[in-house]
Design an enzyme around this catalytic site. Structure first.
Site, PDB file in Angstrom:
ATOM      1  N   GLY A   1      70.731  42.263  60.615  1.00 29.34           N
ATOM      2  CA  GLY A   1      70.060  42.252  61.919  1.00 29.34           C
ATOM      3  C   GLY A   1      70.851  41.479  62.956  1.00 29.34           C
ATOM      4  O   GLY A   1      71.016  41.928  64.096  1.00 29.34           O
ATOM      5  N   CYS A   2      71.352  40.329  62.568  1.00 24.82           N
ATOM      6  CA  CYS A   2      72.099  39.478  63.508  1.00 24.82           C
ATOM      7  C   CYS A   2      73.404  40.141  63.925  1.00 24.82           C
ATOM      8  O   CYS A   2      73.825  40.032  65.081  1.00 24.82           O
ATOM      9  CB  CYS A   2      72.353  38.111  62.891  1.00 24.82           C
ATOM     10  SG  CYS A   2      70.808  37.240  62.535  1.00 24.82           S
ATOM     11  N   THR A   3      74.031  40.873  63.004  1.00 23.20           N
ATOM     12  CA  THR A   3      75.261  41.585  63.322  1.00 23.20           C
ATOM     13  C   THR A   3      74.966  42.728  64.292  1.00 23.20           C
ATOM     14  O   THR A   3      75.695  42.916  65.269  1.00 23.20           O
ATOM     15  CB  THR A   3      75.930  42.097  62.030  1.00 23.20           C
ATOM     16  OG1 THR A   3      76.244  40.962  61.220  1.00 23.20           O
ATOM     17  CG2 THR A   3      77.194  42.877  62.329  1.00 23.20           C
TER      18      THR A   3
END
Length: 150
Positions: free
Chosen positions: A43-45
């Site tokens: 998700g963060c990527t």
């Protein structure tokens, strides 16, 4: 989460190169300040790469992007290099800014309760006032939403 219309708390944090940044450094620019749980997670990527892809349009609109997590400067450097991220990642290992912006919360993951960063994005105006506060944001959609808000 902090309320819209509030003065955004100033901070002083190192970026992925160890250079110190303060919110007050960006007076006169709009700031997309986003808090995310962890470098190199799916998700963060997605969120970081989404901001990276839209960065030229964000800059055209006179805004900057600052990503904040509790990861180390070294972790941020690897994350930046791996995905060629064109914006600043700030390291808040002490959780001081994460807590000041009220994004350190109890989270439930597969029935297990723990404390962590809730994905939250703030749009801060040229005078340092929060004009938009979004919590529980969807990582893939957030960069486009913020671009549209500008």
């Amino acid at each position: 989460m902090l309320a819209e219309g509030m003065k955004a708390p100033d901070f002083s944090l190192p970026d992925q190169d160890g250079k110190i940044h303060s919110l007050s450094d960006y007076k006169g620019s709009r700031v997309i300040l986003y808090f995310y749980p962890k470098d190199n997670t799916s998700g963060c990527t997605k969120q970081a790469c989404g901001f990276g892809e839209r960065f030229p349009q964000i800059r055209e609109k006179g805004a900057v992007v600052l990503g904040v997590s509790k990861d180390s400067v070294a972790s941020h450097k690897k994350f930046e290099e791996k995905y060629s991220l064109p914006f600043t990642l700030l390291s808040d290992v002490e959780l001081s800014v994460i807590k000041a912006y009220d994004v350190w919360k109890e989270k439930k993951n597969y029935g297990k309760v723990s404390m962590g960063v809730v994905r939250t994005t703030y749009l801060i105006d040229e005078q340092g006032v929060i004009v938009k506060a979004m919590d529980k944001v969807k990582a893939a959609d957030n960069p486009q939403e913020m671009l549209e808000l500008l």
